[in-house]
Scaffold this motif. Sequence first.
Motif, PDB file in Angstrom:
ATOM      1  N   ALA A  29       0.834  -1.209   0.000  1.00 15.24           N
ATOM      2  CA  ALA A  29       0.000   0.000   0.000  1.00 15.24           C
ATOM      3  C   ALA A  29       0.867   1.256   0.000  1.00 15.24           C
ATOM      4  CB  ALA A  29      -0.932  -0.006   1.207  1.00 15.24           C
ATOM      5  N   LEU A  30       1.956   1.256   0.753  1.00 16.67           N
ATOM      6  CA  LEU A  30       2.848   2.421   0.758  1.00 16.67           C
ATOM      7  C   LEU A  30       3.539   2.600  -0.589  1.00 16.67           C
ATOM      8  CD1 LEU A  30       4.407   2.099   4.323  1.00 16.67           C
ATOM      9  CD2 LEU A  30       2.853   3.896   3.530  1.00 16.67           C
ATOM     10  N   ASN A  31       3.916   1.475  -1.221  1.00 14.81           N
ATOM     11  CA  ASN A  31       4.508   1.574  -2.561  1.00 14.81           C
ATOM     12  C   ASN A  31       3.508   2.160  -3.550  1.00 14.81           C
ATOM     13  OD1 ASN A  31       7.306   0.709  -3.095  1.00 14.81           O
ATOM     14  ND2 ASN A  31       6.681  -1.078  -1.932  1.00 14.81           N
ATOM     15  N   ILE A 108      -4.602  13.050   5.021  1.00 10.27           N
ATOM     16  CA  ILE A 108      -3.782  11.838   5.087  1.00 10.27           C
ATOM     17  C   ILE A 108      -4.645  10.665   5.522  1.00 10.27           C
ATOM     18  CG2 ILE A 108      -2.852  11.940   7.446  1.00 10.27           C
ATOM     19  CD1 ILE A 108      -0.669  11.184   4.475  1.00 10.27           C
ATOM     20  N   MET A 109      -5.632  10.890   6.383  1.00 10.18           N
ATOM     21  CA  MET A 109      -6.534   9.809   6.783  1.00 10.18           C
ATOM     22  C   MET A 109      -7.359   9.328   5.592  1.00 10.18           C
ATOM     23  SD  MET A 109      -5.772   8.880   9.731  1.00 10.18           S
ATOM     24  CE  MET A 109      -7.053   7.664   9.905  1.00 10.18           C
ATOM     25  N   LYS A 110      -7.787  10.241   4.731  1.00 10.62           N
ATOM     26  CA  LYS A 110      -8.507   9.836   3.522  1.00 10.62           C
ATOM     27  C   LYS A 110      -7.608   8.976   2.646  1.00 10.62           C
ATOM     28  CE  LYS A 110     -11.457  13.916   3.244  1.00 10.62           C
ATOM     29  NZ  LYS A 110     -11.703  15.163   2.534  1.00 10.62           N
ATOM     30  N   LYS A 111      -6.345   9.358   2.562  1.00  9.18           N
ATOM     31  CA  LYS A 111      -5.400   8.588   1.755  1.00  9.18           C
ATOM     32  C   LYS A 111      -5.152   7.214   2.370  1.00  9.18           C
ATOM     33  CE  LYS A 111      -3.231  12.639  -0.208  1.00  9.18           C
ATOM     34  NZ  LYS A 111      -2.074  13.513  -0.256  1.00  9.18           N
ATOM     35  N   ILE A 112      -5.121   7.148   3.677  1.00  5.31           N
ATOM     36  CA  ILE A 112      -4.939   5.862   4.350  1.00  5.31           C
ATOM     37  C   ILE A 112      -6.126   4.956   4.056  1.00  5.31           C
ATOM     38  CG2 ILE A 112      -4.888   4.732   6.612  1.00  5.31           C
ATOM     39  CD1 ILE A 112      -3.160   7.109   7.586  1.00  5.31           C
ATOM     40  N   TYR A 114      -8.198   5.135   1.524  1.00  5.20           N
ATOM     41  CA  TYR A 114      -8.104   4.800   0.106  1.00  5.20           C
ATOM     42  C   TYR A 114      -7.086   3.681  -0.093  1.00  5.20           C
ATOM     43  CZ  TYR A 114      -6.667   5.378  -4.779  1.00  5.20           C
ATOM     44  OH  TYR A 114      -6.329   5.166  -6.083  1.00  5.20           O
ATOM     45  N   ASN A 115      -5.940   3.800   0.556  1.00  3.02           N
ATOM     46  CA  ASN A 115      -4.898   2.792   0.385  1.00  3.02           C
ATOM     47  C   ASN A 115      -5.240   1.474   1.064  1.00  3.02           C
ATOM     48  OD1 ASN A 115      -2.538   3.628  -1.277  1.00  3.02           O
ATOM     49  ND2 ASN A 115      -2.811   5.446  -0.023  1.00  3.02           N
ATOM     50  N   LEU A 120      -6.739  -4.175   0.053  1.00  2.00           N
ATOM     51  CA  LEU A 120      -7.704  -5.271  -0.117  1.00  2.00           C
ATOM     52  C   LEU A 120      -7.744  -5.718  -1.570  1.00  2.00           C
ATOM     53  CD1 LEU A 120     -10.714  -4.015   2.033  1.00  2.00           C
ATOM     54  CD2 LEU A 120      -9.274  -5.994   2.505  1.00  2.00           C
ATOM     55  N   LEU A 121      -7.723  -4.757  -2.460  1.00  2.00           N
ATOM     56  CA  LEU A 121      -7.745  -5.053  -3.883  1.00  2.00           C
ATOM     57  C   LEU A 121      -6.502  -5.841  -4.300  1.00  2.00           C
ATOM     58  CD1 LEU A 121      -9.258  -4.625  -6.562  1.00  2.00           C
ATOM     59  CD2 LEU A 121      -8.005  -2.490  -6.816  1.00  2.00           C
ATOM     60  N   VAL A 122      -5.344  -5.429  -3.817  1.00  2.00           N
ATOM     61  CA  VAL A 122      -4.085  -6.120  -4.137  1.00  2.00           C
ATOM     62  C   VAL A 122      -4.139  -7.572  -3.676  1.00  2.00           C
ATOM     63  CG1 VAL A 122      -1.622  -6.246  -3.541  1.00  2.00           C
ATOM     64  CG2 VAL A 122      -2.629  -4.069  -4.221  1.00  2.00           C
ATOM     65  N   GLU A 123      -4.663  -7.793  -2.477  1.00  2.00           N
ATOM     66  CA  GLU A 123      -4.766  -9.163  -1.960  1.00  2.00           C
ATOM     67  C   GLU A 123      -5.644 -10.027  -2.859  1.00  2.00           C
ATOM     68  OE1 GLU A 123      -6.079  -8.821   2.099  1.00  2.00           O
ATOM     69  OE2 GLU A 123      -4.312  -7.654   2.654  1.00  2.00           O
ATOM     70  N   GLU A 124      -6.726  -9.460  -3.357  1.00  2.00           N
ATOM     71  CA  GLU A 124      -7.615 -10.219  -4.236  1.00  2.00           C
ATOM     72  C   GLU A 124      -7.031 -10.374  -5.638  1.00  2.00           C
ATOM     73  OE1 GLU A 124     -10.069 -11.976  -3.159  1.00  2.00           O
ATOM     74  OE2 GLU A 124      -9.939 -11.114  -1.152  1.00  2.00           O
ATOM     75  N   ILE A 125      -6.301  -9.382  -6.114  1.00  2.00           N
ATOM     76  CA  ILE A 125      -5.654  -9.483  -7.433  1.00  2.00           C
ATOM     77  C   ILE A 125      -4.669 -10.652  -7.443  1.00  2.00           C
ATOM     78  CG2 ILE A 125      -3.993  -8.365  -8.985  1.00  2.00           C
ATOM     79  CD1 ILE A 125      -5.424  -5.701  -8.380  1.00  2.00           C
ATOM     80  N   LYS A 126      -3.962 -10.843  -6.350  1.00  2.00           N
ATOM     81  CA  LYS A 126      -2.985 -11.934  -6.262  1.00  2.00           C
ATOM     82  C   LYS A 126      -3.643 -13.302  -6.399  1.00  2.00           C
ATOM     83  CE  LYS A 126       0.339  -9.447  -3.406  1.00  2.00           C
ATOM     84  NZ  LYS A 126       0.944  -9.333  -2.070  1.00  2.00           N
ATOM     85  N   LYS A 127      -4.935 -13.395  -6.113  1.00  2.00           N
ATOM     86  CA  LYS A 127      -5.659 -14.663  -6.191  1.00  2.00           C
ATOM     87  C   LYS A 127      -6.239 -14.936  -7.580  1.00  2.00           C
ATOM     88  CE  LYS A 127      -7.096 -14.189  -1.372  1.00  2.00           C
ATOM     89  NZ  LYS A 127      -8.258 -13.951  -0.499  1.00  2.00           N
TER      90      LYS A 127
END
Length: 193
Positions: A29-31, A108-112, A114-115, A120-127
């Motif tokens: 998420a930070l990347n 920054i909280m909105k960005k957190i 969002y990230n 969550l999306l990245v975890e599902e993309i990996k599947k």
Amino acid sequence: MDKFEKHITDLKSGKEIALAFFMDKYGDALNFFAYKIISDKQACAEIVSDAFVKLWQKRMDFTAIQPLQSFLYRVTQNACLDFLRTNKNKYKEDQSALLELEASDQDIMKKIIYNELVQLLVEEIKKLPKQQAAVIHLAIMEGKNTEEICQELNTSSSAVYFARSKAIATLRKIFEQKKLSLHLSLFLAMCTS
């Protein structure tokens, strides 16, 4: 004690495994967050690594997950701003873009949030199946267009469209089950348009 409290306690006591936990939890998420600001993969990796070094140095300051998470995002954002300032000729960033990035704590909280959705999306993309995962990763996470994806994956535009459609349909179904369909739909629409 929940798992975050345990890892924060372990971090404070100098256990590197706790740092590894936070790197696994927030690294992607930070990347993504950094890449959206500076669009330089190598610099993003260095910035995120430095953020975790700073977390390790300041580990005694954290007693809860929210301040730790905010710290990581703030350090990453500030490093990205510094990167843009020192490379402004190379990246031709105007002052208004830099001022927009110098956000308040509420921003920054909105960005957190969002990230976290991105995470969550990245975890599902990996599947997803390999081709779908590659296409959706390039389209959403790296912001590449169909032509760029075709070149990178050495495939046709129809294959990219098909893989992207299947991936989005699968992701929508998964997130509907998680009651996140509206948020994900908005996110996918924003990223794939």
